[in-house]
Motif scaffolding. Structure first.
Motif, mmCIF file in Angstrom:
data_model
loop_
_atom_site.group_PDB
_atom_site.id
_atom_site.type_symbol
_atom_site.label_atom_id
_atom_site.label_comp_id
_atom_site.label_asym_id
_atom_site.label_seq_id
_atom_site.Cartn_x
_atom_site.Cartn_y
_atom_site.Cartn_z
ATOM 1 N N THR A 381 -18.142 8.160 29.875
ATOM 2 C CA THR A 381 -19.233 8.926 30.705
ATOM 3 C C THR A 381 -19.809 8.122 31.899
ATOM 4 O OG1 THR A 381 -19.749 10.139 28.821
ATOM 5 C CG2 THR A 381 -21.100 10.574 30.926
ATOM 6 N N VAL A 382 -20.379 7.046 31.671
ATOM 7 C CA VAL A 382 -20.939 6.264 32.789
ATOM 8 C C VAL A 382 -19.901 5.803 33.667
ATOM 9 C CG1 VAL A 382 -22.393 4.229 33.351
ATOM 10 C CG2 VAL A 382 -22.833 5.491 31.495
ATOM 11 N N ALA A 383 -18.784 5.094 33.044
ATOM 12 C CA ALA A 383 -17.832 4.560 33.935
ATOM 13 C C ALA A 383 -17.175 5.692 34.941
ATOM 14 C CB ALA A 383 -16.471 3.958 33.138
ATOM 15 N N GLU A 384 -16.894 6.827 34.290
ATOM 16 C CA GLU A 384 -16.433 7.818 35.258
ATOM 17 C C GLU A 384 -17.252 8.261 36.081
ATOM 18 O OE1 GLU A 384 -15.158 10.994 32.388
ATOM 19 O OE2 GLU A 384 -13.280 9.767 32.071
ATOM 20 N N ASP A 385 -18.374 8.458 35.977
ATOM 21 C CA ASP A 385 -19.594 8.748 36.844
ATOM 22 C C ASP A 385 -19.670 7.657 37.930
ATOM 23 O OD1 ASP A 385 -22.013 10.492 37.779
ATOM 24 O OD2 ASP A 385 -22.848 8.386 37.621
ATOM 25 N N GLN A 386 -19.817 6.613 37.571
ATOM 26 C CA GLN A 386 -19.988 5.404 38.607
ATOM 27 C C GLN A 386 -18.653 5.153 39.391
ATOM 28 O OE1 GLN A 386 -22.984 3.771 39.227
ATOM 29 N NE2 GLN A 386 -23.502 5.622 37.918
ATOM 30 N N ALA A 387 -17.384 5.391 39.003
ATOM 31 C CA ALA A 387 -16.416 5.155 39.693
ATOM 32 C C ALA A 387 -16.290 6.135 40.874
ATOM 33 C CB ALA A 387 -15.100 5.336 38.862
ATOM 34 N N ALA A 388 -16.872 7.483 40.799
ATOM 35 C CA ALA A 388 -16.945 8.330 41.935
ATOM 36 C C ALA A 388 -17.950 7.921 42.960
ATOM 37 C CB ALA A 388 -17.117 9.682 41.396
ATOM 38 N N ARG A 389 -18.734 6.873 42.740
ATOM 39 C CA ARG A 389 -19.896 6.484 43.641
ATOM 40 C C ARG A 389 -19.917 5.494 44.345
ATOM 41 N NH1 ARG A 389 -24.275 9.894 42.229
ATOM 42 N NH2 ARG A 389 -23.763 11.337 40.208
ATOM 43 N N LEU A 390 -19.127 4.350 43.796
ATOM 44 C CA LEU A 390 -19.068 3.135 44.457
ATOM 45 C C LEU A 390 -18.139 2.720 45.584
ATOM 46 C CD1 LEU A 390 -19.254 1.353 40.793
ATOM 47 C CD2 LEU A 390 -21.189 1.865 42.370
ATOM 48 N N LEU A 391 -18.853 1.775 46.391
ATOM 49 C CA LEU A 391 -17.882 1.609 47.783
ATOM 50 C C LEU A 391 -18.368 0.184 48.129
ATOM 51 C CD1 LEU A 391 -16.419 2.798 49.984
ATOM 52 C CD2 LEU A 391 -18.395 3.006 51.475
ATOM 53 N N ASN A 392 -17.428 -0.738 48.096
ATOM 54 C CA ASN A 392 -17.521 -2.097 48.522
ATOM 55 C C ASN A 392 -17.605 -2.282 50.273
ATOM 56 O OD1 ASN A 392 -15.214 -2.775 46.077
ATOM 57 N ND2 ASN A 392 -17.263 -3.041 46.005
ATOM 58 N N LEU A 393 -18.767 -3.124 50.692
ATOM 59 C CA LEU A 393 -19.063 -3.374 52.039
ATOM 60 C C LEU A 393 -18.292 -4.727 52.424
ATOM 61 C CD1 LEU A 393 -22.602 -2.240 51.963
ATOM 62 C CD2 LEU A 393 -20.667 -0.837 52.695
ATOM 63 N N PRO A 394 -18.023 -4.782 53.823
ATOM 64 C CA PRO A 394 -17.482 -6.293 54.116
ATOM 65 C C PRO A 394 -18.548 -7.170 53.743
ATOM 66 C CG PRO A 394 -17.100 -4.344 56.025
ATOM 67 C CD PRO A 394 -18.207 -3.905 54.853
ATOM 68 N N SER A 395 -17.915 -8.315 53.265
ATOM 69 C CA SER A 395 -18.919 -9.370 52.645
ATOM 70 C C SER A 395 -18.382 -10.768 52.966
ATOM 71 C CB SER A 395 -18.845 -9.174 51.146
ATOM 72 O OG SER A 395 -19.396 -7.828 50.774
ATOM 73 N N SER A 396 -17.765 -10.961 54.038
ATOM 74 C CA SER A 396 -17.460 -12.259 54.217
ATOM 75 C C SER A 396 -18.631 -13.132 54.825
ATOM 76 C CB SER A 396 -16.262 -12.470 55.459
ATOM 77 O OG SER A 396 -15.139 -11.584 55.112
#
Length: 405
Positions: A381-396
């Protein structure tokens, strides 16, 4: 607030940190940088001396430097992180028909390394805070399916042996290894840590700080081109166990017995060792590791300032008692409805990519990939919920203006 205004707010906050961009000159997620290092001099030494393959001083020095920065007793450098995981699992006895417990929110290589050995990934839910494997979900799943026998721990539903626990430190944030170790010890499970993204990340445990990858029997690192340091490809095993380290070296060099000229091999093995050329690149960047880690922390703080007061999102922060390397600074969309959060994320991806800011959604959960659709699993449940919400930002780290000053 309308979706259009929200997306504009999100994009403006990102631009405060990354500056100007365009499709012709995009800002990528995380790119390598060798400025301020001795990379060219060290690689040139390989070329000048002819030591470019899987032996040479830079491989040895790279392993020594890894031990120095992580406090590992032993490090064994190999060609990539997937190879490192496969070898680590093999060293702990994982083989055909076994099951390995791991989280569904990870790069596909985590599950692939299990499958390469003929074993089966068994998926356990994550915790929302660290995005790592959840100790309570692990306990609940083992209580439901695990059976202790004289031959080991078995899944009573599938009849397969449960051979190992494989937690992942997602985006460089340490998973709850103290909690997971307690469960693993109670059930007699060996632990291999996927610390591919976590070089320079630490967690307090038993009164001291422990580097990710050194809680269990073996941990693994990756030095792919998008990591904190890169060897082009490359990976490593970390351990405090001298016997495991010796076995890793032997099996990663075709199980060849030492001899001046004879080709004597005593078991089936792999040709996994990292070339000297790649190791030279790694040494040059390890010498610069503290500066990179500080720059990553500063970058994460700038994102936190930029997003302060922006509604609808929050940054994934380092867990309490941890020091993260902040490999990828990440946003979580906080709308109550995950479908709404996913729609907001998609809108931001569209406008950001059009502006040349190459944001990235999180990986598809492993059970949503065709080859792992039938993998045994508990509730996710948590993994499926979080997978819809997460986004990586430029991090160099070179996004900081003072990086090359």
């Amino acid at each position: 607030m309308s979706k259009e205004i929200e997306v504009t707010d999100f994009l403006l906050a990102i631009k405060q940190v990354v500056g100007s961009s365009s499709p012709e000159q995009p800002i990528v997620l995380h790119e390598p940088d060798f400025s301020g290092t001795q990379a060219w001099a060290y690689v040139k030494d390989c070329l000048d001396t002819g030591w470019v393959s899987t032996a040479g001083q830079w491989v040895t020095r790279f392993e020594q430097e890894l031990c120095a920065v992580t406090c590992a007793s032993h490090a064994v450098a190999v060609t990539n992180g997937t190879v490192a995981l496969r070898l680590a699992l093999h060293l702990l006895g994982v083989g055909p028909g076994d099951e390995v417990l791991l989280p569904p929110l990870s790069f596909v290589a985590t599950a692939n390394a299990v499958t390469h050995l003929g074993a089966v990934p068994h998926l356990i839910d994550i915790e929302e805070s660290s995005l790592g494997l959840c100790p309570q979900a692990l306990t609940d799943r083992l209580d439901r399916i695990a059976e202790r026998t004289p031959a080991g721990l078995f899944n009573r539903e599938t009849g397969r042996r449960v051979a190992a626990l494989l937690p992942v430190h997602v985006f460089g944030h340490p998973a709850d290894l103290p909690g997971l170790l307690a469960v693993a010890e109670a059930w007699g499970l060996p632990v291999v840590e996927d610390a591919a993204e976590a070089l320079g990340s630490w967690r307090d445990h038993a009164g001291k700080a422990t580097h990710c990858g050194l809680f269990g029997a073996i941990g693994t690192l990756s030095f792919n081109g998008n990591k904190l340091i890169t060897t082009g490809g490359g990976g490593a095993l970390l351990t405090h166990d001298a016997e495991l380290a010796q076995r890793a070296r032997h099996l990663s060099t075709t199980a060849k017995l030492p001899h001046p000229w004879a080709f004597d091999h005593d078991e089936v093995a792999w040709n996994d060792r990292l070339p000297n050329l790649n190791a030279a690149l790694g040494v040059a960047q390890l010498e610069d590791l503290s500066r990179r880690l500080e720059a990553k922390r500063q970058l994460a703080e700038r994102y936190a300032q930029a997003f302060a007061g922006v509604k609808g999102v929050e940054l994934i922060s380092e867990p309490q008692g941890c020091r993260s390397n902040h490999w990828l600074v990440s946003l979580r969309f906080t709308a109550a409805d995950p479908a709404e959060a996913q729609a907001q994320r998609h809108s931001l991806l569209e406008v950001a990519h059009a502006a040349g800011i190459l944001l990235r959604p999180v990986w598809h959960p492993l059970h949503q990939l065709p080859m792992y659709a039938d993998a045994p699993r508990g509730p996710l449940t948590v993994a499926e919920d979080q997978a819809a919400r997460l986004l990586n930002l430029p991090s160099s780290p070179q996004l900081l203006e003072e990086w090359s000053a």
